[in-house]
Design a protein around this motif. Structure first.
Motif, PDB file in Angstrom:
ATOM      1  N   ASP A   1     -27.374  41.907 -44.338  1.00  0.00           N
ATOM      2  CA  ASP A   1     -27.057  41.384 -43.021  1.00  0.00           C
ATOM      3  C   ASP A   1     -27.356  42.415 -41.937  1.00  0.00           C
ATOM      4  OD1 ASP A   1     -25.925  40.303 -40.718  1.00  0.00           O
ATOM      5  OD2 ASP A   1     -24.085  39.671 -41.730  1.00  0.00           O
ATOM      6  N   ARG A   2     -28.268  42.073 -41.070  1.00  0.00           N
ATOM      7  CA  ARG A   2     -28.688  42.933 -39.966  1.00  0.00           C
ATOM      8  C   ARG A   2     -27.517  43.286 -39.044  1.00  0.00           C
ATOM      9  NH1 ARG A   2     -30.964  43.193 -34.970  1.00  0.00           N
ATOM     10  NH2 ARG A   2     -33.068  43.985 -35.027  1.00  0.00           N
TER      11      ARG A   2
ATOM     12  N   GLN B   1     -34.323  47.746 -50.107  1.00  0.00           N
ATOM     13  CA  GLN B   1     -33.271  47.114 -49.313  1.00  0.00           C
ATOM     14  C   GLN B   1     -33.817  46.865 -47.913  1.00  0.00           C
ATOM     15  OE1 GLN B   1     -29.852  49.599 -48.395  1.00  0.00           O
ATOM     16  NE2 GLN B   1     -28.512  47.892 -48.890  1.00  0.00           N
ATOM     17  N   HIS B   2     -33.886  45.600 -47.526  1.00  0.00           N
ATOM     18  CA  HIS B   2     -34.350  45.223 -46.193  1.00  0.00           C
ATOM     19  C   HIS B   2     -33.166  44.891 -45.303  1.00  0.00           C
ATOM     20  CE1 HIS B   2     -38.704  43.896 -47.370  1.00  0.00           C
ATOM     21  NE2 HIS B   2     -38.532  45.192 -47.405  1.00  0.00           N
ATOM     22  N   ILE B   3     -33.167  45.444 -44.106  1.00  0.00           N
ATOM     23  CA  ILE B   3     -32.114  45.148 -43.146  1.00  0.00           C
ATOM     24  C   ILE B   3     -32.716  44.646 -41.832  1.00  0.00           C
ATOM     25  CG2 ILE B   3     -30.156  46.068 -41.854  1.00  0.00           C
ATOM     26  CD1 ILE B   3     -29.858  48.194 -44.024  1.00  0.00           C
ATOM     27  N   ALA B   4     -33.721  45.343 -41.313  1.00  0.00           N
ATOM     28  CA  ALA B   4     -34.254  45.038 -39.984  1.00  0.00           C
ATOM     29  C   ALA B   4     -34.826  43.625 -39.887  1.00  0.00           C
ATOM     30  CB  ALA B   4     -35.330  46.051 -39.593  1.00  0.00           C
ATOM     31  N   ARG B   5     -35.502  43.191 -40.927  1.00  0.00           N
ATOM     32  CA  ARG B   5     -36.128  41.867 -40.922  1.00  0.00           C
ATOM     33  C   ARG B   5     -35.886  41.210 -42.268  1.00  0.00           C
ATOM     34  NH1 ARG B   5     -41.367  41.494 -38.247  1.00  0.00           N
ATOM     35  NH2 ARG B   5     -41.003  39.306 -38.575  1.00  0.00           N
TER      36      ARG B   5
ATOM     37  N   LEU C   1     -47.596  49.956 -44.943  1.00  0.00           N
ATOM     38  CA  LEU C   1     -47.378  48.523 -45.136  1.00  0.00           C
ATOM     39  C   LEU C   1     -46.441  47.991 -44.061  1.00  0.00           C
ATOM     40  CD1 LEU C   1     -47.556  45.862 -46.777  1.00  0.00           C
ATOM     41  CD2 LEU C   1     -45.675  46.756 -48.181  1.00  0.00           C
ATOM     42  N   TYR C   2     -45.345  48.681 -43.827  1.00  0.00           N
ATOM     43  CA  TYR C   2     -44.364  48.218 -42.841  1.00  0.00           C
ATOM     44  C   TYR C   2     -44.875  48.330 -41.410  1.00  0.00           C
ATOM     45  CZ  TYR C   2     -40.974  47.560 -46.477  1.00  0.00           C
ATOM     46  OH  TYR C   2     -40.325  47.088 -47.589  1.00  0.00           O
TER      47      TYR C   2
ATOM     48  N   MET D   1     -34.528  48.191 -41.404  1.00  0.00           N
ATOM     49  CA  MET D   1     -34.781  49.419 -42.101  1.00  0.00           C
ATOM     50  C   MET D   1     -35.012  49.127 -43.575  1.00  0.00           C
ATOM     51  SD  MET D   1     -32.179  52.392 -43.175  1.00  0.00           S
ATOM     52  CE  MET D   1     -31.662  51.463 -44.567  1.00  0.00           C
ATOM     53  N   PRO D   2     -36.187  49.351 -44.042  1.00  0.00           N
ATOM     54  CA  PRO D   2     -36.381  49.258 -45.486  1.00  0.00           C
ATOM     55  C   PRO D   2     -36.069  50.601 -46.160  1.00  0.00           C
ATOM     56  CG  PRO D   2     -38.504  49.389 -44.380  1.00  0.00           C
ATOM     57  CD  PRO D   2     -37.452  49.403 -43.310  1.00  0.00           C
ATOM     58  N   LEU D   3     -35.210  50.531 -47.147  1.00  0.00           N
ATOM     59  CA  LEU D   3     -34.858  51.689 -47.955  1.00  0.00           C
ATOM     60  C   LEU D   3     -35.411  51.439 -49.355  1.00  0.00           C
ATOM     61  CD1 LEU D   3     -33.294  54.286 -48.716  1.00  0.00           C
ATOM     62  CD2 LEU D   3     -31.280  52.823 -49.047  1.00  0.00           C
TER      63      LEU D   3
END
Length: 149
Positions: free
Chosen positions: A109-110, A67-71, A28-29, A1-3
């Motif tokens: 951390d995913r 904030q990147h979580i998924a990848r 983009l995502y 999830m990008p926030l």
């Protein structure tokens, strides 16, 4: 999830531009195989009296934290490629309007993330592809959480 959290002075980004910029960021995502429902863009207006850069009030500065979580980025080269694409998306809304800006990307951390109470499936699995197809988080069987491509 990008926030994406975007702090700006009121009036620096119009309502129409907010919608357009959010659509470009989402595109983009999705071009990377991320479902659109993972992409969050929050606009956080900050009155000039509360926005200081270098100890001085500022109404021309935009601060963005992604904030990147998924990848996660596989390498510095991939991170640079992402930032180049991201900066090109921002340019018409920020750079070309004479605003100053700063962007940073955090990778978290995913394993510490849940979507509607569920652990997100691994990228490129049957379950992931179903989340992308439906554009929402749905329960899945762990046997569908195996990479297929």
């Amino acid at each position: 999830m990008p926030l994406h959290r975007i702090w700006y002075s009121p009036g620096a980004i119009s309502e129409q531009d907010k919608e357009s910029l959010a659509a470009h960021i989402t595109k983009l995502y999705t071009s990377f195989g991320i479902p659109s429902f993972f992409v969050y863009v929050l606009y956080l207006p900050v009155e000039e009296k509360n926005f200081f850069v270098g100890g001085k009030k500022n109404r021309k500065f935009v601060r963005i934290i992604v904030q990147h979580i998924a990848r996660q980025f596989e390498s510095n080269k991939r991170a640079d490629q992402f930032l180049e694409k991201y900066e090109s998306i921002l340019a018409p809304f920020i750079k070309e309007r004479g605003l100053d800006w700063e962007v940073s990307v955090e990778q978290t951390d995913r394993n510490l993330w849940r979507e509607n109470g569920m652990e997100a499936p691994l990228f490129n699995t049957i379950a992931w592809k179903e989340w992308v197809r439906l554009d929402k988080a749905v329960p899945y069987d762990e046997k569908d959480n195996v990479i297929v491509d």
